[in-house]
Design a protein around this motif. Structure first.
Motif, PDB file in Angstrom:
ATOM      1  N   UNK A1393      78.450  63.426  77.386  1.00 10.95           N
ATOM      2  CA  UNK A1393      78.909  62.355  76.849  1.00 10.95           C
ATOM      3  C   UNK A1393      79.456  62.672  75.384  1.00 10.95           C
ATOM      4  N   UNK A1394      79.679  61.694  74.584  1.00 12.20           N
ATOM      5  CA  UNK A1394      79.822  61.902  73.266  1.00 12.20           C
ATOM      6  C   UNK A1394      78.693  61.984  72.532  1.00 12.20           C
ATOM      7  N   UNK A1395      78.457  62.963  71.367  1.00 17.01           N
ATOM      8  CA  UNK A1395      77.329  63.235  70.846  1.00 17.01           C
ATOM      9  C   UNK A1395      77.525  62.215  69.594  1.00 17.01           C
ATOM     10  N   UNK A1396      76.344  61.159  69.342  1.00 17.31           N
ATOM     11  CA  UNK A1396      76.263  60.409  68.273  1.00 17.31           C
ATOM     12  C   UNK A1396      75.129  61.090  67.525  1.00 17.31           C
ATOM     13  N   UNK A1397      75.188  60.795  65.929  1.00 21.47           N
ATOM     14  CA  UNK A1397      74.267  60.948  65.301  1.00 21.47           C
ATOM     15  C   UNK A1397      73.591  59.973  64.197  1.00 21.47           C
ATOM     16  N   UNK A1398      72.204  60.060  64.106  1.00 20.30           N
ATOM     17  CA  UNK A1398      71.627  59.064  62.927  1.00 20.30           C
ATOM     18  C   UNK A1398      71.019  59.917  62.092  1.00 20.30           C
ATOM     19  N   UNK A1399      71.778  59.977  60.754  1.00 20.50           N
ATOM     20  CA  UNK A1399      70.937  60.595  59.660  1.00 20.50           C
ATOM     21  C   UNK A1399      71.000  60.170  58.537  1.00 20.50           C
ATOM     22  N   UNK A1400      70.275  60.184  57.292  1.00 18.20           N
ATOM     23  CA  UNK A1400      70.553  59.710  56.107  1.00 18.20           C
ATOM     24  C   UNK A1400      71.338  60.709  55.243  1.00 18.20           C
ATOM     25  N   UNK A1401      71.866  61.715  55.965  1.00 14.80           N
ATOM     26  CA  UNK A1401      72.863  62.445  55.162  1.00 14.80           C
ATOM     27  C   UNK A1401      74.377  62.520  55.947  1.00 14.80           C
ATOM     28  N   UNK A1402      74.607  61.366  56.787  1.00 12.16           N
ATOM     29  CA  UNK A1402      75.762  61.060  57.192  1.00 12.16           C
ATOM     30  C   UNK A1402      76.546  60.559  56.300  1.00 12.16           C
ATOM     31  N   UNK A1403      78.239  61.005  56.464  1.00 16.42           N
ATOM     32  CA  UNK A1403      79.097  60.652  55.285  1.00 16.42           C
ATOM     33  C   UNK A1403      79.121  59.169  55.358  1.00 16.42           C
ATOM     34  N   UNK A1404      79.544  58.419  54.369  1.00 15.30           N
ATOM     35  CA  UNK A1404      79.528  56.768  54.219  1.00 15.30           C
ATOM     36  C   UNK A1404      80.938  56.233  54.837  1.00 15.30           C
ATOM     37  N   UNK A1405      81.902  57.095  55.236  1.00 11.06           N
ATOM     38  CA  UNK A1405      82.955  56.413  55.774  1.00 11.06           C
ATOM     39  C   UNK A1405      84.083  57.543  55.270  1.00 11.06           C
ATOM     40  N   UNK A1406      85.363  57.223  56.018  1.00 12.79           N
ATOM     41  CA  UNK A1406      86.835  57.939  55.518  1.00 12.79           C
ATOM     42  C   UNK A1406      87.235  57.322  54.608  1.00 12.79           C
ATOM     43  N   UNK A1407      87.711  58.186  53.742  1.00 14.09           N
ATOM     44  CA  UNK A1407      88.639  57.768  52.599  1.00 14.09           C
ATOM     45  C   UNK A1407      90.014  57.871  53.035  1.00 14.09           C
ATOM     46  N   UNK A1408      90.709  56.630  53.367  1.00  9.85           N
ATOM     47  CA  UNK A1408      91.970  56.985  53.782  1.00  9.85           C
ATOM     48  C   UNK A1408      92.896  55.787  52.908  1.00  9.85           C
ATOM     49  N   UNK A1409      94.235  56.157  52.992  1.00  4.85           N
ATOM     50  CA  UNK A1409      95.120  55.358  51.999  1.00  4.85           C
ATOM     51  C   UNK A1409      95.242  54.056  52.904  1.00  4.85           C
ATOM     52  N   UNK A1410      94.896  54.016  54.267  1.00  4.45           N
ATOM     53  CA  UNK A1410      94.966  52.507  54.830  1.00  4.45           C
ATOM     54  C   UNK A1410      93.952  51.936  54.609  1.00  4.45           C
ATOM     55  N   UNK A1411      92.764  52.513  54.614  1.00  2.00           N
ATOM     56  CA  UNK A1411      91.586  51.624  54.482  1.00  2.00           C
ATOM     57  C   UNK A1411      91.236  50.893  55.631  1.00  2.00           C
ATOM     58  N   UNK A1412      91.307  51.226  56.646  1.00  3.19           N
ATOM     59  CA  UNK A1412      91.331  50.706  58.215  1.00  3.19           C
ATOM     60  C   UNK A1412      89.789  50.294  58.258  1.00  3.19           C
ATOM     61  N   UNK A1413      89.422  49.192  58.057  1.00  5.76           N
ATOM     62  CA  UNK A1413      87.647  48.710  58.271  1.00  5.76           C
ATOM     63  C   UNK A1413      87.302  49.369  59.548  1.00  5.76           C
ATOM     64  N   UNK A1414      88.230  49.213  60.589  1.00  2.00           N
ATOM     65  CA  UNK A1414      87.632  48.876  61.907  1.00  2.00           C
ATOM     66  C   UNK A1414      87.300  50.331  62.306  1.00  2.00           C
ATOM     67  N   UNK A1415      88.265  51.215  61.898  1.00  7.32           N
ATOM     68  CA  UNK A1415      87.908  52.694  62.250  1.00  7.32           C
ATOM     69  C   UNK A1415      86.902  53.220  61.520  1.00  7.32           C
TER      70      UNK A1415
END
Length: 1577
Positions: A1393-1415
């Protein structure tokens, strides 16, 4: 030709004859095109000056890729008128140009009808694309003279024009246009712009407005000079410098494929020739396939392929069981000699002057005649010499019963006769073999097997022949490959001793001892010896005498090889028995003068002639005006290969021509023979005027099912066969099933002919096992009970018994191809291929047909030699027509059709094709074709059914409960606790990295944090805590002064790997701005690398760029302006010479959730993604790594990684400042200067922990693998290394890490030291093999299950097993769970299956020019649909599974291992199954020694394989079938397109990962400059 405009009728008759013979040689492939032109020009030279209008230009001279001079006058414009005689001559030539052995007008009509039917369905097949240099000519310079064949001076401009017109034409025309028009430059170039390797810019007419931002970006990145488009680092690969291309910006959901942004409305990317071809290919594949012979196989988890269900309409035999057929009894003759030698003795004494043998010279004139007296006396001398003059009296070299090789050329039959009879008289066993021409001769290794199995150690030969054998420099005969050690004895009369008066040879009555051994090559190519006993030899002569009604003193003309088969039985043995005068016409004479045998019959009034269909054909071709030949003396014309079903047309055609010369129809006697049973059947000459025997017209469909059906409905697929007469006197014959137990056939069934006779072979000499299956067969009836005690011998002939006990043969076992349970005959397929007119493309007699086993069935392969003057277009046209003809007539698909250059197929000694060796070359990739067409889509009908995705009715909750009921735990794993930091001081120090650096600068200012090494291993720069802090302060001051920046602005850091980069990073933190590290552009390849830099700067909205002076100059250079707009760069600050200023204050973020830096990286699918890292994530990550690797200030680590993104950046820039350990930095680029620098650093500094990338490991493995001894001598010792961790975001490359461990084991590297890490975009470090925790484990999973998203563990070495290595221990503070990507419910242990991770050092989000919140939410803050709804998880986008192992971790619990299988974005969905590209690529790279690297991707459901060729371009086409085979065998997939490219074309990024999507885009945009592109049908 040189005779254009020459009135042939005006030439003297002998010149016309010579021209006809030349034409014949050319059509047979016995002379090269160049030799033909030369001889022809010479013949006509003296007539040319007297004749007007003669154009002496050479034909078909290739002027340039697209402009050939067409010598043939167009049909509308008739050439100079030629007289009717010349027209007649030409008409005759064209009739004969097709090999009469396979000629049948009915069949030709059938083929033409079949092709016409296909024409109506108008199919445009995509033609392969070929680079100019890959157009291989035959080795013997067969083509036009060198001065004209190469392109003219202005080749560049011509090719540019060709390319431009091709591109324009293509944009205007439909796909069909590409095939049906002679593509302007396709004959040698790759038919459009991909050939521009000279570096002219490609003209790309813009066809449509760019489709999207991406297309826009891509349109600015046309790559000039065919630089490999790669998104790559300047990692020191042998692939040349690597650089980054602008990829797409991450802004779409995972499901969208990139192609959707690239395509125009109809799904074809803008302006791409490649896509047009693929579109054509898809159109051909969409055609309804012929319904497969059986329903598709259903994929069962255990068995891939099931037995097909029998078709109820299959014809079945209906007759009764066959009754054995008896030959006429062998007559009793009163004066029959007791042995063959006795007959020779009798004629030698009583008829000494009677001629026994006449040999001809090369011109066809008699050379010498051997009388029976001479034959007897010379044979006697030889026998005496062999027994008494070799060795000493006490130790003779030869004993009676020893085997002796006879090595004589066909052109010297007299010497052979004497040697053969000399051996018989000496009672040694002759083994006649061919003269070996070179050490590597096609069959020589197999002849060695024959000599070995027969125990031969002595060879007899003539003086002339001995002189011609290849010698070593000191004059000895070389040791032939595979031969035992041989003694050579010359048998010329002058070296023989006259026997003493009292010596008499011992001539016993014929018994069962072996008389001679005849060689026979099996289907697999092994050469075995068939032993013929003295009684068999005598009985066979008697049976032949009776069947052919031989009389004493007759004359016989023999055109066959007198060493074996009919040539030996009739022309050497039976003729001596009956005192016949034999006139031998060797093969060499026939080539020079094809009419010679007919002339000999005429001159000597011969009663019998012994020929093959080829000789009938040649005589017909050359007969022209031989008005004076008379064949009325012949009472029997024995056709030795009359068993070939295609002989009937040769016999008819010969009779047609020569009936007017006295040839009687009833004298043509075809016969059937086999090496094991000798003569099987022969037609007896009929009475004058008696009706000729009937023919059988059989349905090929019926034959393919092994039954006899008279063809009524479809005359296109009929086979006409003639009988081969009755079986031999004294023999008994049955027909049995060819495979399985020898069960008797029914009367309407085709089977193998088996014979019981005293006149057959007795065994395969020295091979008792094989003998039993062939010479001791007892047929059984339907119930399986033996029909008697008498053993039969298998003949290898397939046939049936017709009315009146006549024998019909329809083929040979060795030519049998069993495809999907149906039988096809190689000869029939050759006949169909040759009936595809006009044959401008291939040589007639040079076609090989065989089958190879691929994916549980036989597949048919046809290989032919291409004429040097055939254009690509002609060849491709011919190949596609052969496909259609065979498809229509035989209802069978061809797997592969290959054309090789003239004279390159391995030959048998008599000039035929060595089928077995050809097949071997094909399978090993040594065939070197110049054209190839693979059709796996049509002929592979036994693939498993595509998987239908079942709708998921089972919810995640039910799955969870199901797992619990089954006793399976949920697949999750957790690293150890991070622990709590008590000390407030430490909390302050660790909360922000900027504060940690300040704290270190105060408390331990002189502690060295960083050491930077160069290629020599010398420290070029070091940084203590205080130095780093001060340097960072200077940068901060400059930023505040010159940058005009606000807090939180993004600043791009553009530095080579080093300490400046680190200082600039901390300078940004001190100033409160967000650093973005970017790999600098490659100065040698700005066009490909600068756009990526520009793109990151634009996407990150950077307010300022920090860099060095040299890089600043590059950014503003003229070269840079060619790729990007340099006027719009943000402020550029160089940090090389900064003023000594301190900033007024150092920024401190108000909360730890504030952004610390942006991490931009190009994923393997070509996406550019930036992720946001907060201060809290940074410090937790550093703490986690510190705990896992036990890092503290007294430790040293060595880093050989790129410092721009991911874990590489963290280790290079952040970890040391946090943990205080010393980092020794080795930029991977330095390895280009000196490969051992990394390893010698480990040894010199006694490093315990080191981090590297796969690229670095691969470089060391490939580059230093052979130098371990030298490194050891230099004192290199790696025993200090405790952990060597490969930093990667992919499945661990087990093969590479294992090779690395094995290679450097000798230098003390512990096999346990090497391990891998795993990170992804959402979490830079998930696993890292630290100091504690068990060693990484390896498991073997079943690849078939993996494709179904299941994990099935198997044993090592199981078929279809794939080894996977654990990706390292999970880091402290990290939780991992395996989730079903569709239902988002947790999965059980060992589920994929897909590997999901929970950790306090995960990145806080994508930095995109679209800023697609859903993604954002989807990837970074996702919840499980069931189970634990409160925890927030980040989705890694990687598939994997967790397995609880037996090993214990530090806390004593059982260890949970995480296995990464591959990226979800990268997987290929084909036939409803999920494939990981790396698995297919591993198979492809193993397919051929010259595949350096490979990559796969899909395009509109077609699998495209790109392979880098490390060998010569001649091998390019060898790879196509091998790649197709291996992917079909191992992955059950049909490859749609095979692209062969130069090494280094597949783009690789800095982590050593393949950028498959970039490769795909470059391929579709036609920027790869491939060597060859094959579109599999």
């Amino acid at each position: 030709m040189a005779d254009r405009g020459v009135d042939l009728s005006a030439l003297p008759k002998e010149v016309r004859d010579q021209l006809a013979e030349l034409d014949l040689e050319l059509s047979e492939g016995d002379i090269t095109q160049k030799g033909y032109e030369k001889k022809k020009a010479k013949l006509l030279a003296s007539y040319i000056q007297h004749l007007p209008n003669v154009d002496l230009s050479l034909p078909d001279v290739q002027l340039s890729p697209g402009h050939s001079v067409d010598p043939s006058p167009s049909p509308e414009a008739p050439g100079p008128s030629t007289s009717s005689a010349a027209r007649h001559h030409r008409a005759h030539r064209s009739g004969g140009a097709r090999d009469e052995r396979y000629r049948s007008d009915i069949h030709t009509e059938a083929v033409q009808a079949a092709l016409a039917k296909h024409k109506e369905e108008k199919m445009a097949l995509p033609m392969p694309t070929k680079r100019r240099s890959a157009f291989v000519q035959s080795p013997i310079d067969t083509c036009t003279p060198p001065d004209t064949s190469s392109a003219s001076e202005d080749e560049g401009s011509l090719r540019r024009k060709a390319a431009l017109s091709a591109v324009l034409a293509q944009s205007l025309q439909s796909p069909d246009y590409w095939i049906n028009r002679s593509v302007q430059s396709s004959s040698t170039s790759s038919s459009a712009s991909s050939t521009l390797s000279h570096g002219e810019p490609k003209t790309q007419p813009q066809l449509q407005p760019a489709v999207s931002l991406l297309a826009d970006v891509l349109s600015h990145t046309r790559i000039e000079n065919s630089v490999p488009p790669d998104v790559t680092s300047s990692t020191p690969q042998e692939r040349g410098s690597r650089v980054d291309l602008p990829p797409a910006v991450r802004g779409m959901s995972r499901g969208q494929s990139r192609s959707s942004m690239l395509d125009t409305a109809d799904g074809v990317p803008v302006n791409s020739r490649v896509s047009t071809k693929i579109q054509q290919l898809l159109n051909t594949l969409k055609r309804p396939k012929r319904p497969p012979l059986s329903e598709f196989f259903v994929d069962d988890s255990e068995e891939i392929v099931e037995v097909p269900q029998p078709d109820p309409n299959t014809p079945k035999p209906e007759g009764r069981q066959i009754i054995p057929v008896k030959g006429e009894p062998l007559g009793v003759v009163s004066n029959w000699p007791p042995a063959l030698q006795a007959a020779l003795a009798r004629w030698g004494a009583t008829q000494a002057k009677s001629p026994a043998l006449t040999a001809l010279d090369i011109t066809g004139k008699p050379l010498y005649t051997l009388t029976y007296g001479k034959l007897w006396s010379r044979s006697l001398k030889l026998a005496y010499t062999l027994l008494n003059k070799l060795g000493t009296k006490t130790e003779p070299v030869l004993q009676p019963g020893d085997r002796v090789a006879l090595v004589y050329p066909n052109s010297d039959p007299g010497m052979f006769w004497v040697a053969f009879y000399g051996c018989l008289l000496a009672e040694v066993i002759p083994v006649p073999i061919e003269v070996p021409l070179s050490r590597q001769d096609a069959g020589s290794q197999q002849i060695g097997f024959l000599l070995g199995s027969c125990g031969v150690s002595l060879a007899l030969t003539s003086e002339v022949c001995l002189k011609g054998l290849p010698k070593t420099p000191n004059g000895e005969i070389i040791q032939f490959k595979g031969w035992p050690r041989m003694k050579w004895v010359v048998t010329d009369t002058k070296y023989l001793t006259k026997p003493s008066k009292d010596w008499q040879p011992h001539i016993p009555t014929a018994n069962t001892d072996t008389a001679y051994i005849e060689y026979k090559a099996s289907k697999e190519g092994t050469v075995m010896g068939v032993a013929v006993s003295k009684i068999s030899m005598l009985t066979h002569c008697q049976a032949l005498t009776q069947a052919c009604n031989y009389c004493e003193g007759e004359t016989l003309v023999n055109v066959l090889d007198c060493k074996k088969d009919m040539g030996l039985w009739h022309g050497v043995l039976t003729s001596v028995m009956n005192r016949i005068h034999t006139i031998t016409v060797p093969y060499a004479v026939m080539k020079a003068c094809p009419m010679s045998w007919v002339q000999r019959v005429h001159i000597h009034k011969a009663r019998v002639a012994l020929v093959k269909c080829r000789d009938l054909h040649w005589a017909m071709m050359a007969h022209k005006d031989q008005r004076d030949t008379n064949l009325s003396s012949i009472r029997m014309l024995i056709v030795a290969d009359g068993a070939n079903p295609w002989s009937v047309s040769s016999c008819d055609a010969f009779l047609n021509v020569f009936q007017s010369h006295g040839l009687k129809p009833e004298v043509i006697c075809p016969c059937a023979t086999s090496p094991e049973a000798l003569t099987v059947a022969i037609r007896r000459p009929g009475a004058r005027g008696a009706p000729l025997p009937a023919r059988a017209i059989l349905s090929m469909g019926g034959l393919s099912h092994g039954v006899i059906r008279v063809n009524t409905e479809d005359k296109n697929s009929a086979l006409t066969v003639q009988d081969v007469g009755h079986i031999m006197p004294g023999a008994l014959m049955c027909i049995v099933k060819p495979d399985g137990s020898p069960q008797l056939c029914k009367t309407d069934e085709i089977g193998e002919i088996v014979i019981n006779s005293r006149a057959g072979g007795t065994m395969y000499y020295g091979l008792p096992g094989v003998t039993k299956n062939t010479f001791e067969v007892i047929p059984v009836n339907q119930a399986g009970a033996p029909i008697g005690e008498i053993p039969f011998s298998r003949t290898g002939l397939l046939g049936f018994v017709g009315p009146g006990s006549l024998v019909f043969v329809v083929g040979k076992i060795e030519g049998l191809l069993m495809v999907s349970g149906r039988r096809h005959n190689a000869d029939d397929l050759v006949a169909t291929a040759l009936a595809v007119e006009p044959v401008k493309t291939v040589y007639r007699g040079r076609i090989a047909v065989f089958s190879v086993t691929v994916f549980y069935d036989e597949r048919i392969v046809i290989v032919a030699e291409q004429r040097p003057d055939a254009s690509e277009e002609d060849s491709f046209q011919w190949m596609s027509r052969v496909l259609q003809a065979i498809d229509s007539i035989h209802q069978v698909g061809l797997y592969c059709l290959a054309l090789v250059p003239a004279n390159t197929l391995p030959k048998t000694p008599l000039g035929g094709i060595h089928i077995c060796e050809t097949k071997q070359n094909f399978l090993e990739g040594n065939l070197h074709p110049c054209n190839i067409l693979m059709c796996p889509h049509t002929c592979v009908t036994n693939l498993p059914k595509p998987r239908q995705k079942q709708p998921v009715d089972v919810g995640p909750a039910s799955m969870l409960v199901g797992n619990l009921v089954a006793g399976k735990r949920i697949a999750q794993a957790t690293g150890r606790e991070l622990g709590v930091v008590e000390d407030q001081d430490l909390i302050r120090k660790h909360q922000f990295l900027s504060e940690a650096l300040q704290w270190r600068a105060q408390t331990d200012p002189d502690h060295v944090l960083y050491v930077l090494l160069n290629a020599k291993g010398v420290a070029v720069c070091t940084a203590t805590c205080a130095q780093l802090h001060k340097r960072a302060e200077k940068i901060t001051a400059t930023l505040m002064e010159r940058g005009g920046l606000n807090t939180g602005d993004n600043v791009v850091l553009l530095y080579p790997p080093g300490i400046d980069l680190i200082a600039a990073f901390y300078g940004c933190l001190y100033a409160g701005v967000i650093p973005v590290t970017v790999r600098p552009p490659h100065p040698q390849n700005l066009a490909a690398t600068l756009p990526t830099v520009r793109m990151i700067i634009d996407v990150s909205k950077a307010a300022c760029i920090l860099t060095t002076q040299p890089l600043m100059r590059i950014l503003r250079s003229r070269e840079a302006a060619a790729s990007v707009n340099i006027k719009t760069w943000p402020t550029i600050i160089d940090t090389d010479d900064l003023p000594r200023k301190r900033p007024p204050h150092i920024y401190k973020p108000p909360t730890a959730e504030m952004l610390a830096y942006l991490d931009f990286s190009v994923s393997t699918t070509g996406m550019l993604t930036g992720v946001k890292m907060s201060h809290a994530a940074v410090s937790t990550l550093c703490r986690s790594i510190k705990l896992q690797c036990e890092l503290y200030s007294s430790r040293q680590i060595a880093i050989c990684l790129d410092p721009y993104c991911g874990l590489g950046f963290v280790l290079w820039c952040l970890s040391s400042v946090y943990s205080g350990h010393q980092s020794i930095l080795i930029p991977p680029l330095e390895l280009e200067g000196s490969l051992p620098v990394w390893l010698s650093t480990l040894s010199q500094y006694k490093i315990r922990d080191t981090f590297c990338s796969y690229s670095v490991m691969e470089l060391c493995t490939k580059g230093l693998g052979t130098q371990t001894e030298m490194l050891k001598a230099r004192g290199l010792n790696l025993s200090c290394v405790r952990s060597c961790v490969v930093i990667a975001e992919e499945r661990p490359r087990l093969a590479l890490t294992q090779s690395f461990s094995k290679l450097f084991k000798d230098l003390g590297l512990s096999p346990r030291a090497v391990s891998t890490a795993f990170g992804s975009r959402v979490n830079l470090a998930i696993c890292l093999q630290g100091t504690s925790g068990p060693d990484p484990s390896t498991v073997y999973v079943d690849m078939k299950s993996l494709r179904h998203d299941r994990v099935r563990l198997v044993e090592r070495g199981a078929p279809q097993s794939l080894p996977l290595m654990e990706s390292g221990t999970i880091l402290p503070g990290v939780r991992v769970i395996i989730v079903n990507p569709e239902t988002r419910g947790p999965l059980g242990d060992s589920h994929l299956g897909e590997i999901w991770v929970s950790s306090s050092h995960s990145a806080s989000g994508y930095y995109t020019i679209y800023g697609e919140e859903s993604l954002q939410a989807d990837h970074f803050n996702t919840r499980l649909s069931f189970g634990e709804p409160h925890t927030l998880w980040a989705r890694t986008g990687y598939l994997g599974f967790i397995k609880r192992t037996e090993l214990l971790d530090a806390s004593g619990d059982r260890h949970d291992a995480l296995f990464v299988v591959g990226s979800l974005d990268e997987t290929l969905e084909l036939r409803g199954l999920r494939y990981h590209p790396i698995d297919i690529e591993t198979s492809v790279s193993r397919a051929h020694r010259s595949i350096a690297e490979s990559a796969v991707f899909t395009w509109t459901n077609l699998l495209v394989v790109v392979a880098e060729l490390s060998g010569s371009e001649q091998e390019a086409l060898d790879l196509v079938p091998l790649v197709t085979n291996v992917v079909l065998e191992e992955h059950h997939l049909i490859v749609g397109v095979v692209v062969i490219v130069d090494p280094g074309v597949i783009p690789i990024n800095s982590r050593g990962e393949k950028q498959r999507m970039h490769l795909r885009d470059s391929f579709l945009a036609d920027q790869l400059d491939p060597i060859y592109v094959a579109y599999n049908m």
